[in-house]
Design a protein around this motif. Structure first.
Motif, PDB file in Angstrom:
ATOM      1  N   ALA A 452       0.845  -1.197   0.000  1.00 13.07           N
ATOM      2  CA  ALA A 452       0.000   0.000   0.000  1.00 13.07           C
ATOM      3  C   ALA A 452       0.879   1.245   0.000  1.00 13.07           C
ATOM      4  N   PRO A 453       0.337   2.398  -0.426  1.00 12.68           N
ATOM      5  CA  PRO A 453       1.138   3.631  -0.457  1.00 12.68           C
ATOM      6  C   PRO A 453       1.733   4.016   0.897  1.00 12.68           C
ATOM      7  N   CYS A 454       1.129   3.558   1.990  1.00 11.68           N
ATOM      8  CA  CYS A 454       1.630   3.950   3.309  1.00 11.68           C
ATOM      9  C   CYS A 454       2.865   3.171   3.741  1.00 11.68           C
ATOM     10  N   ASN A 462       0.400   8.960   4.180  1.00 15.53           N
ATOM     11  CA  ASN A 462       0.145   8.219   2.938  1.00 15.53           C
ATOM     12  C   ASN A 462      -1.013   7.231   3.068  1.00 15.53           C
ATOM     13  N   GLY A 463      -1.874   7.456   4.059  1.00 14.19           N
ATOM     14  CA  GLY A 463      -3.129   6.704   4.105  1.00 14.19           C
ATOM     15  C   GLY A 463      -3.244   5.623   5.154  1.00 14.19           C
ATOM     16  N   ALA A 464      -2.265   5.457   6.034  1.00  9.49           N
ATOM     17  CA  ALA A 464      -2.350   4.432   7.067  1.00  9.49           C
ATOM     18  C   ALA A 464      -3.430   4.767   8.083  1.00  9.49           C
ATOM     19  N   ASP A 465      -3.914   3.747   8.772  1.00  7.66           N
ATOM     20  CA  ASP A 465      -4.885   3.911   9.846  1.00  7.66           C
ATOM     21  C   ASP A 465      -4.191   4.605  11.018  1.00  7.66           C
ATOM     22  N   ALA A 466      -4.502   5.878  11.223  1.00  8.83           N
ATOM     23  CA  ALA A 466      -3.792   6.675  12.227  1.00  8.83           C
ATOM     24  C   ALA A 466      -3.972   6.113  13.635  1.00  8.83           C
ATOM     25  N   LEU A 478       8.767   3.039  16.134  1.00  7.03           N
ATOM     26  CA  LEU A 478       8.651   2.906  14.684  1.00  7.03           C
ATOM     27  C   LEU A 478       9.446   4.009  14.006  1.00  7.03           C
ATOM     28  N   PHE A 479      10.015   3.669  12.863  1.00  3.95           N
ATOM     29  CA  PHE A 479      10.655   4.640  11.972  1.00  3.95           C
ATOM     30  C   PHE A 479       9.869   4.557  10.682  1.00  3.95           C
ATOM     31  N   GLY A 480       8.873   5.449  10.540  1.00  4.57           N
ATOM     32  CA  GLY A 480       7.945   5.286   9.439  1.00  4.57           C
ATOM     33  C   GLY A 480       7.210   3.973   9.588  1.00  4.57           C
TER      34      GLY A 480
END
Length: 533
Positions: A452-454, A462-466, A478-480
């Motif tokens: 996925a783009p995220c 980029n569209g991840a579930d915040a 996390l690093f990205g």
């Protein structure tokens, strides 16, 4: 780090050159004896060194359409980046060009028209099969030789005789199992179907045999083709007069790309330890976990061992077009001579080693878990043992990763070369049992941004579930889209295995030339990768 404004002014190649300068000063492991080699190399591979490569890969993607997919400029600049670093480090660098089928879907929809109008969600209810045809298909859903009772031994669509006249002008409902997806869909098209739905097999309760799956047809077909879960497929099969519409917007063409190899200056050329990771991303993502982590991991190990005088030759490989049915590694293995193939003592594969909701997966060389494909070729169990010893020493639990054939070890084990490696998980959901071992969020994918783009250094942007990523960050650093603990630990495991086998392959059984054409059970499954059951 290169500033955003500077990257914008510089353009792709110049920006990468500046980024390369940030990696010029490293302190490699010095040449020592075998046991010390392992310890020193492992200590020299640091998280800071690893993350710099991810920053570079993200910058490359950002400057080249947001992706690093083979056949595009983002991949070409990624290959330049790796090749330049390896050449400066003193390795013998080879770039192997090849052509492959580039397939991408740029949009799709799937809906039930009757008896119950329903709109389905892409990558939640269905997924477009890679190399699907382009267009719209509306028609009745016609089940094709389904096996819906235990043991679900499906060969649906593998033979032309599986199709009844009713499929002509309608949409074939096919079931995973026995033969490649591409063969099934091509047979459906030849029988007159105007579209195809591939349901999962349901031959076990494991998520990878029940849930929605991501597959490739290998070669382009002329009809729209999608995948669905086993339960959805069963529901479709049990719905009389089910009428649906599938629309796919796809690109399918032949493109040029390359593999990148870096070979050590020292070591026996007749005893080669191969270490590989795919360098390409999916066309709509920067691919920071898949497979920036594997690529960065072996890159940093190679940089840190550049002065290490090893007994055996070490050949690092960054594969192109893995996301297009393992095209790069398959091209490489298929073009080896018998002598070149015999010189490869073993292959180590690293594909996704920093998934944010991770598991510590070790490829199950001896099939001790007794699930899925069988054992790898002789020697695979010994590779697994090295990784298991590493994690045991760290006090970390591991999971058996099956040789499903979904990554670049597939062509190697198909020709009898022992293989092993690491995998932190993709689209499968984490269980409560997993959480007890590694923490994290049950019910979420190991990599919530898989394909996925995220899958980037800015997943939420980029569209991840915040909400999910806030939950993950409460537990992990996390690093990205990368779990730094999993990435750092796995990179140490990579260094340990590479240094171990670079100095001593005596635990790997000799491979008689007569075995080069044989296949284990795992090899047969791996030969077709994610195309088959």
């Amino acid at each position: 780090m290169v500033s955003h404004s500077l990257r914008r002014r510089l353009g792709g190649v110049a920006a990468v050159a500046v980024l390369l300068g940030t990696f010029a000063v490293v302190t490699p492991a010095q040449a020592t004896s075998g046991g010390n080699d392992v310890r020193k190399l492992t200590r020299s591979v640091t998280l800071a060194g690893l993350l710099r490569h991810l920053v570079a890969l993200q910058a490359i993607a950002t400057l080249n359409g947001g992706n690093r997919a083979s056949g595009g400029p983002g991949y070409d600049r990624s290959a330049d980046y790796v090749a330049t670093l390896m050449r400066h480090a003193g390795y013998t660098v080879t770039r192997q060009p090849f052509q492959f089928n580039f397939c991408e879907d740029t949009g799709s929809s799937f809906a039930q028209n009757s008896p119950t109008p329903t709109t389905y969600a892409d990558q939640t209810d269905y997924d477009v099969l890679d190399c699907s045809g382009n267009g719209t298909a509306t028609g009745l859903v016609v089940p094709v030789d389904l096996a819906l009772t235990t043991p679900n031994a499906s060969s649906s669509g593998c033979e032309a005789t599986d199709f009844t006249p009713a499929v002509a002008g309608n949409i074939a409902l096919l079931q995973r199992g026995t033969c490649p997806f591409g063969q099934k869909v091509a047979n459906a098209e030849a029988a007159g179907a105007i579209g195809a739905i591939m349901m999962n097999q349901g031959n076990s309760t494991a998520p990878d045999r029940q849930n929605l799956f991501f597959g490739t047809l290998g070669n382009p077909v002329g009809i729209p083709a999608i995948s669905v879960s086993y339960p959805m497929g069963v529901a479709f099969a049990g719905t009389p007069n089910l009428n649906v519409t599938i629309t796919t917007q796809t690109i399918a063409e032949v493109r040029d790309t390359e593999n990148v190899f870096a070979e050590s200056r020292w070591g026996d050329p007749d005893e080669v330890v191969m270490v590989g990771a795919h360098l390409d991303s999916e066309p709509d993502t920067a691919g920071i976990n898949d497979n920036g982590t594997g690529s960065a991991g072996i890159l940093e190990v190679a940089l840190q061992m550049r002065k290490m005088k090893t007994k055996n030759k070490v050949r690092f490989a960054w594969w192109g077009a893995e996301e297009s049915n393992l095209a790069g590694s398959t091209f490489y293995v298929n073009n080896l001579t018998d002598e070149q193939r015999a010189a490869i003592a073993l292959y180590l594969n690293f594909d996704m080693i920093g998934s944010p909701n991770y598991t510590f997966g070790v490829y199950d060389g001896d099939d001790s878990a007794g699930q899925g494909s069988g054992p790898g070729p002789a020697g695979s169990a010994q590779i697994e043992a090295v990784f298991q010893a590493f994690f045991a020493a760290r006090g970390e639990a591991t999971a058996a990763a099956d040789f499903t054939g979904r990554s670049d070890y597939g062509p190697f084990i198909a020709t009898g070369i022992p293989a092993g490696g690491l995998f932190t998980g993709a689209e499968v959901q984490k269980t409560e049992a997993d959480v007890a071992l590694w923490g994290g969020v049950a019910g979420a994918q190991y990599d919530p941004c898989y394909h996925a783009p995220c899958d980037s250094l800015t997943p939420e942007r980029n569209g991840a579930d915040a909400a999910l990523y806030r939950q993950l960050r409460r537990e992990y650093r996390l690093f990205g889209n990368v779990n730094t603990f999993a990435f750092d630990t796995n990179a140490d495991a990579v260094a340990t295995a590479v240094a171990t086998f670079a100095n001593d392959t005596s635990t790997i059984p000799p491979r008689p030339a007569a075995l080069s054409g044989t296949r284990s059970a795992a090899a047969r499954g791996a030969a077709a990768g994610s195309l088959t059951e």
